[in-house]
Scaffold this motif. Structure first.
Motif, PDB file in Angstrom:
ATOM      1  N   GLN A  22      -4.813  15.940  14.231  1.00  0.00           N
ATOM      2  CA  GLN A  22      -4.282  16.895  13.262  1.00  0.00           C
ATOM      3  C   GLN A  22      -5.380  17.786  12.689  1.00  0.00           C
ATOM      4  O   GLN A  22      -5.088  18.872  12.165  1.00  0.00           O
ATOM      5  N   PHE A  23      -6.633  17.364  12.808  1.00  0.00           N
ATOM      6  CA  PHE A  23      -7.757  18.103  12.232  1.00  0.00           C
ATOM      7  C   PHE A  23      -8.711  18.627  13.300  1.00  0.00           C
ATOM      8  O   PHE A  23      -9.842  19.016  12.988  1.00  0.00           O
ATOM      9  N   ASP A  80       1.890  10.753   7.013  1.00  0.00           N
ATOM     10  CA  ASP A  80       1.774  10.399   5.592  1.00  0.00           C
ATOM     11  C   ASP A  80       0.359  10.654   5.084  1.00  0.00           C
ATOM     12  O   ASP A  80       0.169  11.141   3.954  1.00  0.00           O
ATOM     13  N   PHE A  81      -0.624  10.341   5.916  1.00  0.00           N
ATOM     14  CA  PHE A  81      -2.014  10.601   5.515  1.00  0.00           C
ATOM     15  C   PHE A  81      -2.316  12.099   5.560  1.00  0.00           C
ATOM     16  O   PHE A  81      -3.112  12.602   4.763  1.00  0.00           O
ATOM     17  N   THR A  82      -1.680  12.813   6.483  1.00  0.00           N
ATOM     18  CA  THR A  82      -1.855  14.264   6.517  1.00  0.00           C
ATOM     19  C   THR A  82      -1.276  14.901   5.267  1.00  0.00           C
ATOM     20  O   THR A  82      -1.874  15.816   4.676  1.00  0.00           O
ATOM     21  N   ARG A  83      -0.105  14.429   4.828  1.00  0.00           N
ATOM     22  CA  ARG A  83       0.484  14.938   3.582  1.00  0.00           C
ATOM     23  C   ARG A  83      -0.374  14.571   2.380  1.00  0.00           C
ATOM     24  O   ARG A  83      -0.453  15.329   1.409  1.00  0.00           O
ATOM     25  N   ASP A 115      -2.900  17.190   2.357  1.00  0.00           N
ATOM     26  CA  ASP A 115      -2.292  18.453   1.935  1.00  0.00           C
ATOM     27  C   ASP A 115      -2.036  18.470   0.439  1.00  0.00           C
ATOM     28  O   ASP A 115      -2.031  19.544  -0.187  1.00  0.00           O
ATOM     29  N   ASP A 116      -1.823  17.302  -0.135  1.00  0.00           N
ATOM     30  CA  ASP A 116      -1.558  17.192  -1.570  1.00  0.00           C
ATOM     31  C   ASP A 116      -2.837  17.177  -2.401  1.00  0.00           C
ATOM     32  O   ASP A 116      -2.791  17.026  -3.618  1.00  0.00           O
ATOM     33  N   GLY A 117      -3.988  17.310  -1.746  1.00  0.00           N
ATOM     34  CA  GLY A 117      -5.254  17.376  -2.468  1.00  0.00           C
ATOM     35  C   GLY A 117      -6.112  16.130  -2.376  1.00  0.00           C
ATOM     36  O   GLY A 117      -7.194  16.079  -2.972  1.00  0.00           O
ATOM     37  N   GLY A 118      -5.666  15.106  -1.635  1.00  0.00           N
ATOM     38  CA  GLY A 118      -6.470  13.900  -1.485  1.00  0.00           C
ATOM     39  C   GLY A 118      -7.582  14.076  -0.468  1.00  0.00           C
ATOM     40  O   GLY A 118      -7.486  14.888   0.453  1.00  0.00           O
ATOM     41  N   ASN A 119      -8.649  13.313  -0.633  1.00  0.00           N
ATOM     42  CA  ASN A 119      -9.785  13.338   0.289  1.00  0.00           C
ATOM     43  C   ASN A 119      -9.811  12.037   1.081  1.00  0.00           C
ATOM     44  O   ASN A 119      -9.359  10.995   0.596  1.00  0.00           O
ATOM     45  N   MET A 120     -10.397  12.087   2.288  1.00  0.00           N
ATOM     46  CA  MET A 120     -10.271  10.936   3.167  1.00  0.00           C
ATOM     47  C   MET A 120     -11.511  10.788   4.051  1.00  0.00           C
ATOM     48  O   MET A 120     -12.040  11.779   4.562  1.00  0.00           O
ATOM     49  N   VAL A 121     -11.954   9.535   4.206  1.00  0.00           N
ATOM     50  CA  VAL A 121     -13.017   9.174   5.141  1.00  0.00           C
ATOM     51  C   VAL A 121     -12.400   8.262   6.200  1.00  0.00           C
ATOM     52  O   VAL A 121     -11.826   7.222   5.863  1.00  0.00           O
ATOM     53  N   VAL A 122     -12.516   8.660   7.469  1.00  0.00           N
ATOM     54  CA  VAL A 122     -11.941   7.897   8.575  1.00  0.00           C
ATOM     55  C   VAL A 122     -13.083   7.422   9.463  1.00  0.00           C
ATOM     56  O   VAL A 122     -13.811   8.233  10.033  1.00  0.00           O
ATOM     57  N   VAL A 136       0.845  -1.185   0.000  1.00  0.00           N
ATOM     58  CA  VAL A 136       0.000   0.000   0.000  1.00  0.00           C
ATOM     59  C   VAL A 136       0.886   1.243   0.000  1.00  0.00           C
ATOM     60  O   VAL A 136       1.781   1.390   0.844  1.00  0.00           O
ATOM     61  N   ALA A 137       0.663   2.140  -0.939  1.00  0.00           N
ATOM     62  CA  ALA A 137       1.414   3.388  -1.035  1.00  0.00           C
ATOM     63  C   ALA A 137       0.464   4.505  -1.433  1.00  0.00           C
ATOM     64  O   ALA A 137      -0.398   4.326  -2.295  1.00  0.00           O
ATOM     65  N   LEU A 138       0.600   5.644  -0.772  1.00  0.00           N
ATOM     66  CA  LEU A 138      -0.224   6.796  -1.096  1.00  0.00           C
ATOM     67  C   LEU A 138       0.359   7.630  -2.222  1.00  0.00           C
ATOM     68  O   LEU A 138      -0.361   8.366  -2.889  1.00  0.00           O
ATOM     69  N   GLN A 139       1.681   7.511  -2.432  1.00  0.00           N
ATOM     70  CA  GLN A 139       2.346   8.234  -3.502  1.00  0.00           C
ATOM     71  C   GLN A 139       3.286   7.305  -4.267  1.00  0.00           C
ATOM     72  O   GLN A 139       3.898   6.417  -3.675  1.00  0.00           O
TER      73      GLN A 139
END
Length: 465
Positions: free
Chosen positions: A124-125, A95-98, A101-108, A64-67
Motif C-alpha cells: 500500500q506504500f 485497517d492499519f492503512t486507515r 490515513d487517520d493520522g497514526g504513525n507506524m513502524v513495521v 487489540v483495537a486501533l479505534q
C-alpha cells in the motif's frame, strides 16, 4: 518477577509522563507473544524514557483495537511480529492503512519469515518485500566475530542524504579520517518505488549486497540476482500527504538487544533516529499563521484590483528537542495561481522575529498580475523529511473601475503624437485649399480666342460669297 512483566509495569508507571511527540504519546507494540518483548527491552525502554505510554500486546490478542468509538485508540503502532498472519480480532491490512490515513504513525519490522499480511500492508506504500526465506547477504560488508562470521548480518552504511531524518553522523559529511558508521541488518530486503516522492529509501545495500537464499559461503549462483546494490532497500520511510509517517525495516533483529548492543555497529542511534522521526519527535513543520494586505494602506479588502501591490506573510515553526523553534530556510516560495502560476517568488525571512517567538516570519512584496479573475494564493512547501505545509487562500482580483485607469498612457505617447500630427496636417491642407486664389488658365483662354477668330472669318467668307 519475570523481565517482561517488569517491562509491562514500567510502561504503566511511565504512562503519565508527557512524551516528546507532536502527535501523541500512546504507542501500541504488537509482538508474537508478550514474552517476546524481552528481546526488545532496550528499544522499548528508550520509548518509555522519552515519555511514551507503551502498550505491549500479543498479535493474537483479540482485544487489540486501533479505534474505539470512531476515535484512534493509539497514536503510534509498532509491528514486531512479522510472521503473524493477522492481528487482533480480524484486523486486516486496510485497517492499519486507515489508521495511518487517520493520522497514526507506524513502524513495521519484517524478517525472512514475512507473512502475506505484511506484504499486502507494505504494498500500500510502494514497498515490495522479497520472497519468503530470502535474506540480504553481503560477503564484503558483514558483522565480523571472533572465530565465526555471519554474512547474513550485513554491515550497511549506504544512508540517504536526509538530515531531517538522520543524525549528522549518518546524513552529514564525514571529517577527515572519520570512519563511516555502519548498521547491522539481518533480515529480508525490499524493492521500493523510485517514482514515489513520498517514499525515501533511508538505508540501502552496498554494491556487494544482494538478496537470495542462504547458501553458506558459496552464493555464486545468486551473484547476478536482479535485486542488489542500491536498488536493494533495507529501511524505507513514507510520509503521507496528511503528514502521517510510516517506517518499513526488513529486520526485527536490528531492533533487538542482540544487535543494539553489538560492538562495531551504530544500531542504537540509527533505530532511535528512525523511531523519533516516525513518531514525530522531530522535523515536524507547521504553519502558525499567514496574512496578506495592501502595501499602501495595510488593509485586507474583500477583493484586490489588477496590478495592486500587496504584502504576503507566513509564519513557520519546526518541532525538535521537545519544543517548537523558528524554521529557518531560504527556499520558501509564494505562488499566485489561476490554472497556472502567474507569480512564483521566493519569500524573505524577517530576522527580527527569530529571537522574539517560536516562529519565523517570511514575507514578500508582490505586485499582482495585470489579469482579473479568481486566484489562489499558495505556499506549497515540501522537503524531504519535513512535514508538508500547503496553505491556500482563494482571492478575487477585479478589473479597474472606469475612473481607475490613467488618463494617458506613457507607452502610447508615440501614437498620441502621430494622431495630433495627422490632424494638424489635415487642417493645414484645408486652409491652404480654401484661402488660395485659383490661377488663370492661359492656354484655355488662347484656345477660346483662336476659336472666335475662326468663327468670324467663316462668317465673313459666307457674306462675300
Amino acid at each position: 518477577m519475570k523481565p517482561w512483566t517488569c517491562l509491562a509495569l514500567a510502561c504503566a508507571l511511565l504512562g503519565s509522563t508527557n512524551a516528546k511527540s507532536a502527535s501523541g504519546d500512546r504507542v501500541l507494540v504488537l509482538v508474537p507473544k508478550v514474552e517476546s518483548a524481552k528481546h526488545y527491552s532496550k528499544f522499548l525502554g528508550s520509548l518509555e524514557t522519552r515519555g511514551f505510554e507503551v502498550s505491549i500486546r500479543a498479535a493474537s490478542n483479540t482485544s487489540v483495537a486501533l479505534q474505539i468509538d470512531g476515535e484512534r485508540a493509539f497514536d503510534h503502532a509498532v509491528l514486531l511480529a512479522p510472521a503473524a498472519k493477522k492481528f487482533g480480532d480480524g484486523l486486516g491490512p486496510l485497517d492499519f492503512t486507515r489508521f495511518v490515513d487517520d493520522g497514526g504513525n507506524m513502524v513495521v519490522a519484517a524478517s525472512s519469515e514475512l507473512s502475506d499480511f505484511h506484504r499486502k500492508l507494505a504494498a500500500q506504500f510502494g514497498v515490495v518485500f522479497e520472497p519468503r526465506s530470502t535474506w540480504a547477504i553481503d560477503h564484503a560488508n558483514y558483522m565480523k566475530q571472533n572465530n565465526a562470521s555471519d554474512h547474513k548480518v550485513v554491515a550497511a552504511s549506504n544512508f540517504a542524504p536526509a538530515p531531517a531524518i538522520l543524525s549528522p553522523g549518518f546524513a552529514g559529511t564525514l571529517a577527515k579520517n572519520q570512519q563511516k558508521p555502519a548498521v547491522y541488518f539481518k533480515g529480508i530486503a525490499h524493492k521500493y518505488d523510485v517514482a514515489n516522492p513520498q517514499l525515501v529509501p533511508l538505508l540501502t545495500g552496498a554494491i556487494t549486497t544482494y538478496s537470495g537464499k542462504d547458501k553458506g559461503e558459496k552464493p555464486i549462483e545468486n551473484a547476478n540476482a536482479p535485486l542488489n546494490g542500491k536498488s536493494l532497500g533495507l529501511v524505507s520511510v513514507f510520509q503521507t500527504r496528511s503528514n502521517a509517517r510510516v517506517a518499513f525495516a526488513g529486520s526485527t533483529a536490528m531492533f533487538s538487544d542482540a544487535l543494539l548492543s553489538k560492538r562495531g555497529g551504530d544500531n542504537q542511534r540509527f533505530v532511535e533516529d528512525v523511531a523519533k522521526w516516525t513518531m514525530q519527535e522531530k522535523s515536524v513543520l507547521r504553519e502558525t499563521g499567514h496574512r496578506h494586505h495592501l502595501s499602501e494602506t495595510g488593509e485586507q479588502p474583500s477583493h484586490y484590483r489588477v496590478s495592486n501591490e500587496i504584502v504576503y506573510e507566513i509564519d513557520l515553526s519546526v518541532y525538535r528537542d521537545d519544543a517548537w523553534h523558528p524554521y529557518v530556510a531560504d527556499d520558501v516560495q509564494f505562488e499566485a495561481i489561476m490554472l497556472d502560476p502567474y507569480i512564483r517568488t521566493t519569500l524573505n525571512r524577517t530576522d527580527s522575529t527569530l529571537s522574539a517567538s517560536e516562529t519565523a516570519t517570511y514575507h514578500g512584496d508582490i505586485k499582482l498580475p495585470d489579469r482579473y479573475g479568481t486566484f489562489t494564493f499558495r505556499v506549497n512547501y515540501k522537503r524531504t523529511g519535513y512535514s508538508n505545509v500547503d496553505v491556500k487562500d482563494t482571492v478575487a482580483i477585479w478589473p479597474l473601475r472606469h475612473d481607475g485607469y490613467p488618463r494617458f498612457l506613457s507607452a502610447a505617447y508615440p501614437y498620441y503624437t502621430g494622431s495630433f500630427v495627422m490632424v494638424i496636417g489635415f487642417l493645414a491642407l484645408c486652409a491652404v485649399w480654401l484661402f488660395s486664389d485659383e490661377p488663370e488658365n492661359t492656354e484655355k483662354a488662347a484656345a477660346a480666342a483662336s476659336k472666335e477668330k475662326s468663327k468670324a472669318k467663316n462668317k465673313a467668307k459666307n457674306k462675300s460669297s
